[in-house]
Each structure stands twice: as structure tokens, then as C-alpha cells.
Design a protein around this motif. Structure first.
Motif, PDB file in Angstrom:
ATOM      1  N   ALA A 123       0.805  -1.083  -0.220  1.00 42.97           N
ATOM      2  CA  ALA A 123       0.206   0.029  -0.010  1.00 42.97           C
ATOM      3  C   ALA A 123       1.019   1.437  -0.047  1.00 42.97           C
ATOM      4  O   ALA A 123       0.408   2.551  -0.983  1.00 42.97           O
ATOM      5  CB  ALA A 123      -0.938  -0.257   0.774  1.00 42.97           C
ATOM      6  N   VAL A 124       1.868   1.206   0.822  1.00 40.57           N
ATOM      7  CA  VAL A 124       2.743   2.354   1.222  1.00 40.57           C
ATOM      8  C   VAL A 124       3.180   3.015  -0.284  1.00 40.57           C
ATOM      9  O   VAL A 124       3.549   3.991  -0.510  1.00 40.57           O
ATOM     10  CB  VAL A 124       3.622   2.126   2.185  1.00 40.57           C
ATOM     11  CG1 VAL A 124       4.695   3.044   2.073  1.00 40.57           C
ATOM     12  CG2 VAL A 124       2.909   2.508   3.245  1.00 40.57           C
ATOM     13  N   ARG A 125       3.921   1.707  -1.253  1.00 41.18           N
ATOM     14  CA  ARG A 125       4.234   1.476  -2.687  1.00 41.18           C
ATOM     15  C   ARG A 125       3.894   2.561  -3.353  1.00 41.18           C
ATOM     16  O   ARG A 125       3.970   3.282  -3.984  1.00 41.18           O
ATOM     17  CB  ARG A 125       4.849   0.546  -2.685  1.00 41.18           C
ATOM     18  CG  ARG A 125       6.316   0.430  -2.448  1.00 41.18           C
ATOM     19  CD  ARG A 125       6.659  -1.814  -2.751  1.00 41.18           C
ATOM     20  NE  ARG A 125       7.381  -1.978  -1.865  1.00 41.18           N
ATOM     21  CZ  ARG A 125       7.742  -3.628  -1.733  1.00 41.18           C
ATOM     22  NH1 ARG A 125       7.421  -3.942  -3.239  1.00 41.18           N
ATOM     23  NH2 ARG A 125       9.329  -3.527  -1.569  1.00 41.18           N
ATOM     24  N   ARG A 126       2.224   2.279  -3.317  1.00 40.61           N
ATOM     25  CA  ARG A 126       1.456   3.269  -4.016  1.00 40.61           C
ATOM     26  C   ARG A 126       0.889   4.266  -3.504  1.00 40.61           C
ATOM     27  O   ARG A 126       0.711   5.284  -4.305  1.00 40.61           O
ATOM     28  CB  ARG A 126       0.040   1.841  -4.192  1.00 40.61           C
ATOM     29  CG  ARG A 126       0.312   0.939  -4.744  1.00 40.61           C
ATOM     30  CD  ARG A 126      -0.919   0.028  -4.600  1.00 40.61           C
ATOM     31  NE  ARG A 126      -0.686  -1.503  -5.829  1.00 40.61           N
ATOM     32  CZ  ARG A 126       0.550  -2.402  -5.318  1.00 40.61           C
ATOM     33  NH1 ARG A 126       1.411  -2.197  -4.757  1.00 40.61           N
ATOM     34  NH2 ARG A 126       0.779  -3.395  -6.629  1.00 40.61           N
ATOM     35  N   MET A 127       0.691   4.347  -2.450  1.00 40.32           N
ATOM     36  CA  MET A 127       0.055   5.555  -1.969  1.00 40.32           C
ATOM     37  C   MET A 127       1.093   6.786  -1.501  1.00 40.32           C
ATOM     38  O   MET A 127       0.706   8.446  -1.948  1.00 40.32           O
ATOM     39  CB  MET A 127      -0.840   5.650  -0.551  1.00 40.32           C
ATOM     40  CG  MET A 127      -1.502   4.465  -0.281  1.00 40.32           C
ATOM     41  SD  MET A 127      -2.002   3.913   0.941  1.00 40.32           S
ATOM     42  CE  MET A 127      -3.519   3.009   0.700  1.00 40.32           C
ATOM     43  N   LYS A 130       6.442   9.861  -1.547  1.00 39.16           N
ATOM     44  CA  LYS A 130       7.819   9.823  -1.843  1.00 39.16           C
ATOM     45  C   LYS A 130       7.954   8.917  -3.158  1.00 39.16           C
ATOM     46  O   LYS A 130       8.905   9.673  -3.770  1.00 39.16           O
ATOM     47  CB  LYS A 130       8.216   9.051  -0.332  1.00 39.16           C
ATOM     48  CG  LYS A 130       9.977   8.777  -0.965  1.00 39.16           C
ATOM     49  CD  LYS A 130      10.407   8.394   0.746  1.00 39.16           C
ATOM     50  CE  LYS A 130      11.864   7.826   0.173  1.00 39.16           C
ATOM     51  NZ  LYS A 130      12.008   6.426   1.059  1.00 39.16           N
ATOM     52  N   HIS A 131       6.623   8.156  -3.215  1.00 37.79           N
ATOM     53  CA  HIS A 131       6.728   7.074  -4.494  1.00 37.79           C
ATOM     54  C   HIS A 131       5.990   7.158  -5.775  1.00 37.79           C
ATOM     55  O   HIS A 131       5.327   6.879  -6.189  1.00 37.79           O
ATOM     56  CB  HIS A 131       6.438   5.541  -4.131  1.00 37.79           C
ATOM     57  CG  HIS A 131       7.366   4.797  -3.519  1.00 37.79           C
ATOM     58  ND1 HIS A 131       8.436   4.725  -2.666  1.00 37.79           N
ATOM     59  CD2 HIS A 131       6.795   4.807  -1.870  1.00 37.79           C
ATOM     60  CE1 HIS A 131       9.072   3.810  -1.913  1.00 37.79           C
ATOM     61  NE2 HIS A 131       7.856   3.495  -1.376  1.00 37.79           N
ATOM     62  N   GLY A 132       5.028   9.032  -5.973  1.00 40.52           N
ATOM     63  CA  GLY A 132       5.270   9.364  -6.748  1.00 40.52           C
ATOM     64  C   GLY A 132       3.176   9.246  -6.584  1.00 40.52           C
ATOM     65  O   GLY A 132       2.799   9.447  -7.386  1.00 40.52           O
ATOM     66  N   GLY A 133       3.117   8.634  -5.318  1.00 35.16           N
ATOM     67  CA  GLY A 133       1.836   8.177  -5.159  1.00 35.16           C
ATOM     68  C   GLY A 133       1.346   9.938  -4.682  1.00 35.16           C
ATOM     69  O   GLY A 133       1.653  10.837  -4.627  1.00 35.16           O
ATOM     70  N   GLU A 134      -0.120   9.412  -3.865  1.00 36.19           N
ATOM     71  CA  GLU A 134      -1.023  10.756  -4.101  1.00 36.19           C
ATOM     72  C   GLU A 134      -2.004  10.969  -2.498  1.00 36.19           C
ATOM     73  O   GLU A 134      -2.769  11.425  -1.825  1.00 36.19           O
ATOM     74  CB  GLU A 134      -2.345  10.888  -4.906  1.00 36.19           C
ATOM     75  CG  GLU A 134      -1.754  10.904  -6.148  1.00 36.19           C
ATOM     76  CD  GLU A 134      -3.055  11.425  -7.262  1.00 36.19           C
ATOM     77  OE1 GLU A 134      -4.545  11.591  -7.020  1.00 36.19           O
ATOM     78  OE2 GLU A 134      -3.288  11.330  -8.299  1.00 36.19           O
ATOM     79  N   GLY A 135      -1.133   9.929  -1.591  1.00 40.10           N
ATOM     80  CA  GLY A 135      -1.691   9.177   0.053  1.00 40.10           C
ATOM     81  C   GLY A 135      -2.127   8.762  -0.228  1.00 40.10           C
ATOM     82  O   GLY A 135      -3.237   8.136  -1.307  1.00 40.10           O
TER      83      GLY A 135
END
Ligand code: NAP
Length: 248
Positions: A123-127, A130-135
Motif C-alpha cells: 500500500a505504501v509503495r502505491r500511496m 515519496k513514490h509518486g503517489g497521492e497519499g
């Protein structure tokens, strides 16, 4: 577009109640299960009948390859993940610590602890910004057992939930400035099938008189706490555990 929510163990009990309530609040819900496809299908059917969006995703959260495949399926079928409820969890048969095998302990920690870690990692890798996610938001299922210890019943389970609480505090601080809130809910004696799976179908009702409110809680009452933590109403809440225990 609906916010995408993955509920592990969403086929029954607290997870099913969470999936149903979150769908009513507008989330598109991925309902994870491990073996009971009929129960998962029923949750999805009920959500769709109410005009919502839901899919089933089979995976044993204790198996990394299955977890990776589950997240890929959610990405492909529903889109960007906004919320995760790490709800899948098990108890084992009533036993003292001096009777517990290593196989039992490894299974308990693999599903309850490592399963939650690996799902949160994905989930953190997607959210994470820092990884380009939107929280996003993560809610982990702890238990009142984390502070009561469950002596003579399942200290292994209680310890797995203690780990979930430390995990919640640490991960929350790690990703707090990356747009992600992480909290836990600590249910008390809730009327679900988990007690039967531990060989004590009447456990919650037998112990109900020890609860200050003198009753068990319902899966819906726990789901309300989870869905509140998911919502923007809890926008300044992170790294905490919410008791839903009737005062126990
Ligand atoms: P439950 O009624 O036994 O339901 C368990 C759910 O988890 C089912 O959807 C099951 O899927 C799924 N599941 C089990 N092992 C899994 C695995 N390895 N991978 C993926 N899914 C798995 O449980 P519950 O009472 O709702 O409990 C939900 C959470 O709340 C658990 O973390 C539990 O520890 C916690 N909790 C419960 C209570 C309580 O009194 N009920 C109290 C404190 C904390 P299938 O349908 O496919 O089997």
C-alpha cells in the motif's frame, strides 16, 4: 471517481461489515478472502445491489506471492489504491504457552503480523508521495488482547496484536509526511465466527458479563470506528489505537 479500498479478510465478520459500510460511504471495495469464496461473493453482491462497486480478490495474506498478485489485481480492476484495512487475522485453539509448537507460532505471526506488514508495504509503495503517489490511509486490526494478554487462551494471538500496535506507531511516523495516516482499531469481544475457529464458539457471550457494558459488540460497531479512521473526519489522527471494547 470512487476512492479504492482494499479490505483483507473482507468476506466475513468485521471485514465484511467494513466493506459494506465503506461501500455505502462511496468507496470502491476490493473484498479479500482466503478460502470462503461464497461469503466474499455475497458481500460483493450486496454492495452491487446497493449501487456500489466491489470485486473479490482471493489471497492468503501470509503468502507474499499471493499478496503481490492481489495488489496487481486491485490496480488493474479498480485503479489507484487510497485505503487499506489490514483486517485478516486468525486465532488458534485454546492453549498455554508451554503447549505451543513452533509451527503454530510461525503460522500465527506469518498471517497476523507479516501479512499485515507485507500488505502495508504494498500500500505504501502505491500511496506515498515519496513514490509518486497521492497519499492514503491504513487501518490495522489490533485487539484488546494486545493489552490483556489472553492468558490460558492464546498468548500467541495477543502478542501478534501487540506487534500490530508497535507496527502502527512506527509506520505512522515513517509515512506521516508522505500523505499517509496509519491507525489501529482494538476490538473487544465481538460477535463473529473467529471464536468458533478457536474452538470456543460461545467465548464472546460467556465473557460478556466481564465487559463494563455487559454485552458483546457487533461487527458493525467496529466497522464504524474503522470507517471513521479512514475518513477525512480523522484527518489529524495518526499512530493511535482506538478501543472499541465496551469499556473492557
Ligand atoms: P472472522 O469472522 O474469523 O473472519 C476472518 C476473515 O479473515 C475472513 O474473511 C477470512 O477469510 C479472513 N482470513 C483468515 N485468514 C486469512 C488469510 N490467511 N488471508 C486472507 N484472509 C484471511 O474474524 P473477525 O472476528 O471478523 O476478525 C477480524 C479481525 O479483527 C482479525 O484481525 C481479528 O484478530 C480482529 N479482532 C476480532 C475480535 C473479535 O472478537 N471478533 C476481537 C479483537 C480483534 P475466509 O472467509 O476466506 O475464511
Amino acid at each position: 471517481m470512487d476512492k479504492v479500498l482494499l479490505v483483507t479478510g473482507g468476506s466475513r465478520g468485521i471485514g465484511a461489515a467494513t466493506a459494506l459500510l465503506a461501500a455505502k460511504r462511496g468507496y470502491a471495495v476490493a473484498v479479500n478472502y482466503t478460502s470462503n469464496s461464497l461469503a466474499a461473493d455475497e458481500v460483493v453482491r450486496a454492495i452491487r445491489a446497493d449501487g456500489g462497486t466491489a470485486i473479490t480478490v482471493q489471497a492468503d495474506v501470509g503468502d507474499e506471492a499471493q499478496v503481490l498478485a492481489m495488489f496487481d489485481k486491485v490496480d488493474a480492476k479498480l485503479g489507484r489504491l487510497a485505503a487499506l484495512v489490514n483486517n485478516a487475522g486468525i486465532v488458534d485453539m485454546q492453549a498455554r504457552v508451554d503447549e505451543m509448537s513452533v509451527e503454530r507460532l510461525e503460522r500465527m505471526m506469518r498471517i497476523n503480523v507479516i501479512g499485515s506488514f507485507v500488505c502495508a508495504r504494498e500500500a505504501v509503495r502505491r500511496m506515498s508521495t515519496k513514490h509518486g503517489g497521492e497519499g492514503g490511509v491504513i487501518v490495522n486490526l489490533s485487539s484488546a488482547a494486545a493489552r490483556l494478554g489472553s492468558p490460558g487462551q492464546y498468548v500467541d494471538y495477543a502478542a501478534s496484536k501487540g506487534a500490530i500496535e508497535s507496527f502502527t506507531i512506527g509506520l505512522a511516523k515513517e509515512v506521516a509526511d508522505e500523505g499517509i495516516r496509519v491507525n489501529a482499531v482494538r476490538p473487544g469481544l465481538i460477535d463473529t465466527e473467529i471464536h468458533a475457529s478457536g474452538g470456543m464458539p460461545d467465548r464472546a457471550f460467556q465473557l460478556a458479563p466481564t465487559v463494563p457494558m455487559k454485552r458483546t459488540g457487533s461487527a458493525q460497531e467496529v466497522a464504524q470506528g474503522i470507517v471513521w479512521l479512514l475518513s477525512d473526519e480523522a484527518s489529524y489522527v495518526t499512530g493511535t489505537s482506538l478501543d472499541v471494547t465496551g469499556g473492557r
